[in-house]
Enzyme design. Structure first.
Site: not given
Length: 98
Positions: A19, A23, A30, A65
């Site tokens: 996660y 990838g 992000h 972010d």
């Protein structure tokens, strides 16, 4: 910078399961936003992250972010330490592209 408000992002999320890292799910958007760290103005009030005024690029990076930090915060209840440094070879399926 904003990821610090959830947990120290590097040791907790850089190589977490399938996660995060390149990838990953929460980190995917992000990762697509940019590939380097930058400094920008922001504030945290009542648990909400607000991006400050800066150059157009700084504001865009801050927004990347902010979205990633909020995604990680929503996922905190399911965080499992056993997935830290999870080998990529155990991840199934193709990675998405930006």
């Amino acid at each position: 910078h904003l990821l610090q408000f959830n947990k120290n992002a590097i040791p907790f999320y850089a190589f977490y399961g399938c996660y995060c890292g390149w990838g990953g799910r929460c980190c995917f958007v992000h990762d697509c936003c940019y590939g380097k760290w930058d400094i920008y103005p922001y504030s945290l009030k009542s648990g909400y992250i607000t991006c400050g005024k800066g150059t157009w690029c700084e504001e865009q990076i801050c927004e990347c972010d902010r979205v990633a930090a909020e995604c990680l915060r929503r996922s905190l209840s399911t965080y499992k330490y056993g997935y830290m440094f999870y080998p990529d070879s155990r991840c199934r399926g193709p990675s998405e592209t930006c």
